[in-house]
Design a protein around this motif. Structure first.
Motif, mmCIF file in Angstrom:
data_model
loop_
_atom_site.group_PDB
_atom_site.id
_atom_site.type_symbol
_atom_site.label_atom_id
_atom_site.label_comp_id
_atom_site.label_asym_id
_atom_site.label_seq_id
_atom_site.Cartn_x
_atom_site.Cartn_y
_atom_site.Cartn_z
ATOM 1 N N ASP A 171 0.825 -1.210 0.000
ATOM 2 C CA ASP A 171 0.000 0.000 0.000
ATOM 3 C C ASP A 171 0.858 1.259 0.000
ATOM 4 O OD1 ASP A 171 -2.328 -1.397 -0.065
ATOM 5 O OD2 ASP A 171 -2.783 -1.202 2.072
ATOM 6 N N CYS A 172 1.947 1.243 0.765
ATOM 7 C CA CYS A 172 2.823 2.419 0.821
ATOM 8 C C CYS A 172 3.408 2.740 -0.539
ATOM 9 C CB CYS A 172 3.945 2.185 1.843
ATOM 10 S SG CYS A 172 3.425 2.277 3.564
ATOM 11 N N PHE A 173 3.852 1.729 -1.262
ATOM 12 C CA PHE A 173 4.451 1.976 -2.579
ATOM 13 C C PHE A 173 3.397 2.355 -3.613
ATOM 14 C CE2 PHE A 173 8.114 -0.110 -0.718
ATOM 15 C CZ PHE A 173 9.157 0.612 -1.270
ATOM 16 N N GLN B 15 6.142 13.942 0.563
ATOM 17 C CA GLN B 15 5.105 13.003 0.975
ATOM 18 C C GLN B 15 5.502 11.570 0.640
ATOM 19 O OE1 GLN B 15 1.956 15.051 -1.239
ATOM 20 N NE2 GLN B 15 0.857 15.403 0.691
ATOM 21 N N ARG B 16 6.146 11.397 -0.510
ATOM 22 C CA ARG B 16 6.589 10.049 -0.891
ATOM 23 C C ARG B 16 7.646 9.532 0.084
ATOM 24 N NH1 ARG B 16 6.208 12.366 -6.348
ATOM 25 N NH2 ARG B 16 4.474 11.332 -7.437
ATOM 26 N N ARG B 17 8.599 10.359 0.456
ATOM 27 C CA ARG B 17 9.636 9.926 1.395
ATOM 28 C C ARG B 17 9.049 9.590 2.761
ATOM 29 N NH1 ARG B 17 12.721 13.785 -1.612
ATOM 30 N NH2 ARG B 17 14.553 12.745 -2.574
ATOM 31 N N ASN B 18 8.047 10.352 3.178
ATOM 32 C CA ASN B 18 7.395 10.050 4.449
ATOM 33 C C ASN B 18 6.695 8.690 4.398
ATOM 34 O OD1 ASN B 18 8.258 12.506 5.430
ATOM 35 N ND2 ASN B 18 6.290 13.538 5.141
ATOM 36 N N LEU B 19 6.014 8.429 3.276
ATOM 37 C CA LEU B 19 5.325 7.152 3.112
ATOM 38 C C LEU B 19 6.294 5.978 3.070
ATOM 39 C CD1 LEU B 19 2.435 7.731 0.525
ATOM 40 C CD2 LEU B 19 2.216 6.701 2.791
ATOM 41 N N LEU B 20 7.474 6.220 2.528
ATOM 42 C CA LEU B 20 8.440 5.146 2.324
ATOM 43 C C LEU B 20 9.511 5.106 3.411
ATOM 44 C CD1 LEU B 20 8.838 5.414 -1.553
ATOM 45 C CD2 LEU B 20 7.280 3.983 -0.230
ATOM 46 N N ASN B 21 9.204 5.734 4.555
ATOM 47 C CA ASN B 21 10.095 5.638 5.720
ATOM 48 C C ASN B 21 9.593 4.491 6.594
ATOM 49 O OD1 ASN B 21 12.125 6.218 7.560
ATOM 50 N ND2 ASN B 21 10.877 7.705 8.674
ATOM 51 N N PHE B 22 10.341 3.402 6.616
ATOM 52 C CA PHE B 22 9.944 2.211 7.355
ATOM 53 C C PHE B 22 10.723 2.156 8.670
ATOM 54 C CE2 PHE B 22 9.483 1.279 2.814
ATOM 55 C CZ PHE B 22 8.117 0.987 2.764
ATOM 56 N N CYS B 23 9.987 2.222 9.783
ATOM 57 C CA CYS B 23 10.610 2.275 11.109
ATOM 58 C C CYS B 23 10.365 0.960 11.853
ATOM 59 C CB CYS B 23 10.049 3.435 11.925
ATOM 60 S SG CYS B 23 10.385 5.066 11.196
ATOM 61 N N ILE B 24 11.407 0.448 12.461
ATOM 62 C CA ILE B 24 11.322 -0.754 13.289
ATOM 63 C C ILE B 24 11.827 -0.391 14.674
ATOM 64 C CG2 ILE B 24 12.125 -3.110 13.634
ATOM 65 C CD1 ILE B 24 12.331 -1.668 10.161
ATOM 66 N N VAL B 25 11.004 -0.585 15.683
ATOM 67 C CA VAL B 25 11.381 -0.293 17.064
ATOM 68 C C VAL B 25 11.647 -1.619 17.770
ATOM 69 C CG1 VAL B 25 10.684 0.743 19.246
ATOM 70 C CG2 VAL B 25 10.037 1.822 17.084
ATOM 71 N N GLY B 26 12.899 -1.799 18.207
ATOM 72 C CA GLY B 26 13.302 -3.040 18.860
ATOM 73 C C GLY B 26 14.465 -3.670 18.125
ATOM 74 N N GLY B 27 15.623 -3.727 18.780
ATOM 75 C CA GLY B 27 16.825 -4.240 18.135
ATOM 76 C C GLY B 27 17.149 -5.671 18.478
ATOM 77 N N GLY B 28 16.128 -6.460 18.832
ATOM 78 C CA GLY B 28 16.333 -7.882 19.074
ATOM 79 C C GLY B 28 16.317 -8.672 17.772
ATOM 80 N N PRO B 29 16.358 -9.997 17.841
ATOM 81 C CA PRO B 29 16.385 -10.818 16.620
ATOM 82 C C PRO B 29 15.194 -10.578 15.691
ATOM 83 C CG PRO B 29 17.012 -12.135 18.519
ATOM 84 C CD PRO B 29 16.563 -10.816 19.055
ATOM 85 N N THR B 30 13.993 -10.370 16.248
ATOM 86 C CA THR B 30 12.817 -10.154 15.400
ATOM 87 C C THR B 30 12.938 -8.868 14.607
ATOM 88 O OG1 THR B 30 11.398 -11.370 16.942
ATOM 89 C CG2 THR B 30 10.315 -9.915 15.372
ATOM 90 N N GLU C 150 9.764 14.712 15.877
ATOM 91 C CA GLU C 150 8.714 14.055 15.085
ATOM 92 C C GLU C 150 9.326 13.262 13.936
ATOM 93 O OE1 GLU C 150 4.949 15.319 12.222
ATOM 94 O OE2 GLU C 150 5.563 16.654 13.855
ATOM 95 N N VAL C 151 8.880 12.016 13.788
ATOM 96 C CA VAL C 151 9.371 11.135 12.723
ATOM 97 C C VAL C 151 8.175 10.584 11.953
ATOM 98 C CG1 VAL C 151 10.679 9.054 12.164
ATOM 99 C CG2 VAL C 151 11.375 10.481 14.104
ATOM 100 N N PRO C 152 7.948 11.040 10.718
ATOM 101 C CA PRO C 152 6.861 10.469 9.917
ATOM 102 C C PRO C 152 7.238 9.083 9.413
ATOM 103 C CG PRO C 152 8.067 12.109 8.641
ATOM 104 C CD PRO C 152 8.661 12.131 10.019
ATOM 105 N N PHE C 153 6.247 8.226 9.229
ATOM 106 C CA PHE C 153 6.537 6.887 8.732
ATOM 107 C C PHE C 153 5.355 6.376 7.909
ATOM 108 C CE2 PHE C 153 4.603 6.254 12.963
ATOM 109 C CZ PHE C 153 3.541 5.407 12.643
ATOM 110 N N GLY C 154 5.666 5.411 7.059
ATOM 111 C CA GLY C 154 4.617 4.705 6.336
ATOM 112 C C GLY C 154 4.266 3.406 7.018
ATOM 113 N N LEU C 155 5.269 2.807 7.666
ATOM 114 C CA LEU C 155 5.073 1.550 8.393
ATOM 115 C C LEU C 155 5.907 1.589 9.660
ATOM 116 C CD1 LEU C 155 4.216 -1.506 8.601
ATOM 117 C CD2 LEU C 155 6.336 -2.020 7.366
ATOM 118 N N LEU C 156 5.289 1.213 10.765
ATOM 119 C CA LEU C 156 5.988 1.099 12.046
ATOM 120 C C LEU C 156 5.788 -0.315 12.578
ATOM 121 C CD1 LEU C 156 7.478 2.178 14.552
ATOM 122 C CD2 LEU C 156 5.263 2.985 15.425
ATOM 123 N N VAL C 157 6.876 -1.054 12.735
ATOM 124 C CA VAL C 157 6.842 -2.402 13.306
ATOM 125 C C VAL C 157 7.429 -2.327 14.708
ATOM 126 C CG1 VAL C 157 7.675 -4.773 13.112
ATOM 127 C CG2 VAL C 157 6.980 -3.523 11.054
#
Length: 473
Positions: free
Chosen positions: A192-194, A206-221, A303-310
């Motif tokens: 959907d983001c792409f 707006q495109r860069r904001n949508l395509l900023n993928f953030c992952i919170v948590g530096g464990g194996p997952t 503030e950090v915009p994102f398209g997906l936050l895991v």
């Protein structure tokens, strides 16, 4: 109005009429012969499912209670989330053991250890039907459908929930990666983001904001999902969305000073260096203060915009475990304490001989072990052997001992790390392609059914030849 209920006569299900009365809860007992003891397993994760597989179902009257009707092979969820594997590769149906095993898709809300009963609530969504006369009939609400189960022996393997540290907005706006449904939602969100970023009405910002993928948590997952997402961006996305691929960005956040804190430090440094070479931004010692729709607020960054936050920041206690007040618990993790026979320990310090707890919901008192699938699986194998001895009136005095088989983490580009430096016997560390081969061979041999032992390498091969499927459906 009379309601039709089911009764069991000579092993067959027959309808019978019930009195027109409403009860808050119904008590279910097994239809198996009385000589069989009732074994109830709570949860279908790494612990519960392994017991379900290995326990002697001809001697035990087995019942499983779980809010899902499948086991999720969690190490492959990151691959499923980006299309490297299809979702069916990461699940094993619980009902493959029916009718030997009675399965209820339900939550267990309360355990009465004195009366040996469980209060359960259906985890199925009430269905509505519209009749030919235009009238709508629906099942009663979950409150009306509460039921009780009796047990002779009980295995608590309910696992844990994702830890949010009470950060506002996480549950509403972030994605977790605990089961196949989460992987499906993440995969849909990426596409959907792409597709949204490809619309001509959007600006580059707006495109860069949508395509900023953030992952919170530096464990194996979190690390493995970042690696799988990097592979997707630099293969299929780069091929089919060439202009957008250059705008995409992956950022990995962690409050700790380093990622992969459970791994040997040299392996963690290897992973960090590889991620930086691949363009994956690592931001350690960063604290997320709150999450809103399409943006989060980081204390050190703003503030950090994102398209997906895991969100993958550890484990929180299961509500059932929190509701239990008659057992000893770990002060920090809030998991129930067990002895080395895996029996739960009451607040009086006595081990309950009829109740065991395994997986993320339990900790062995005086023997801290990591909350990993490996530990849960080994506990389950040990307990299945014990149960099979108990049902035959044989002694099983051997205490549980954890055998560290090492830890694996995929880093992208057919490279991984393997850490066995904390093992009791052979100590070793591997990086790069050798570790990647170990990673793939380990997960291939761990897939439980013959079906998935065929499907997993088949999809690996097909995606290597034809690439990942970017279809959104």
């Amino acid at each position: 109005m009379f309601k039709a209920r089911l009764s069991v006569v000579c092993g067959r299900v027959q309808p019978r009429l019930a009195k027109p009365s409403v009860t808050a809860a119904r008590t279910f007992t097994s239809s198996a012969p009385r000589s069989k003891q009732r074994l109830v397993i709570l949860g279908s994760g790494w612990g519960g499912y392994e017991i379900l597989r290995a326990v002697d179902k001809k001697r035990w009257n087995v019942t499983m209670v779980s809010p899902t009707n499948a086991f999720n092979f969690t190490p492959l969820l990151a691959s499923c989330a980006v299309g490297t594997l299809e979702f069916r590769c990461a699940v094993e149906p619980v009902r493959r053991f029916s009718p030997q095993v009675v399965c209820y898709q339900a939550w267990c809300d309360k355990i009465d250890f004195k009366q040996k009963t469980l209060k359960c609530m259906p985890a199925t969504t009430p269905l509505e039907f519209e009749g030919s006369a235009g009238t709508t009939t629906s099942y009663p609400s979950d409150k009306d459908n509460a039921f009780n189960l009796r047990y002779d022996k009980l295995v608590i393997a309910v696992g844990a929930y994702s830890q949010t540290f009470n950060v506002p907005g996480v549950k509403e706006h972030a994605h977790f990666l605990k089961d196949v449904r989460d992987a499906r939602a993440i995969r849909t969100r990426i596409i959907d983001c792409f597709e949204q970023a490809n619309q001509p009405v959007l600006s580059d910002v707006q495109r860069r904001n949508l395509l900023n993928f953030c992952i919170v948590g530096g464990g194996p997952t979190g690390v493995e999902f970042s690696a799988e997402l990097h592979d997707l961006l630099h293969a299929e996305i780069e091929k089919h969305y060439p202009s957008l691929a250059r705008m995409a960005k992956i950022t990995l956040y962690d409050v700790a000073p380093n990622i992969l804190g459970s791994f040997d430090r040299t392996l963690a440094v290897y992973a960090e260096n590889k991620f930086r070479r691949d363009g994956i931004s690592i931001k350690t010692r960063h604290n997320v203060e709150r999450v809103e729709k399409d943006r989060m607020f980081v204390k050190e960054q703003g503030e950090v915009p994102f398209g997906l936050l895991v969100w993958s920041t550890g484990l929180a206690p299961n509500p059932l475990i929190e509701s239990i007040d008659s057992l000893e618990k770990h002060d920090k993790a809030r998991s129930v304490f067990t002895d080395q026979n895996l029996n739960v320990i009451t607040k009086e310090g006595r081990a309950d001989p009829d109740v065991w707890a395994i997986g993320d919901a339990a900790s062995i008192k005086g023997q801290p072990l990591p909350a990993t699938a490996q530990v849960a699986n080994q506990k389950a194998k040990y307990l299945a052997q014990k149960l099979n001895k108990i049902v035959k009136d044989q002694e099983h005095t051997k205490l549980f001992e954890f055998q560290n088989q090492g830890s694996l983490a995929y880093l992208g580009d057919w490279k991984a790390i393997y850490d066995r430096s904390s093992a009791d016997t052979v100590k070793t560390k591997e990086t790069g392609r050798i570790a990647w081969l170990l990673w793939r061979s380990a997960y291939f041999t761990m897939t439980l059914s013959i079906r998935n032992q065929i499907l997993v390498p088949t999809y690996w091969f097909l995606n290597w030849i034809f690439g990942r499927d970017l279809t959104r459906f």
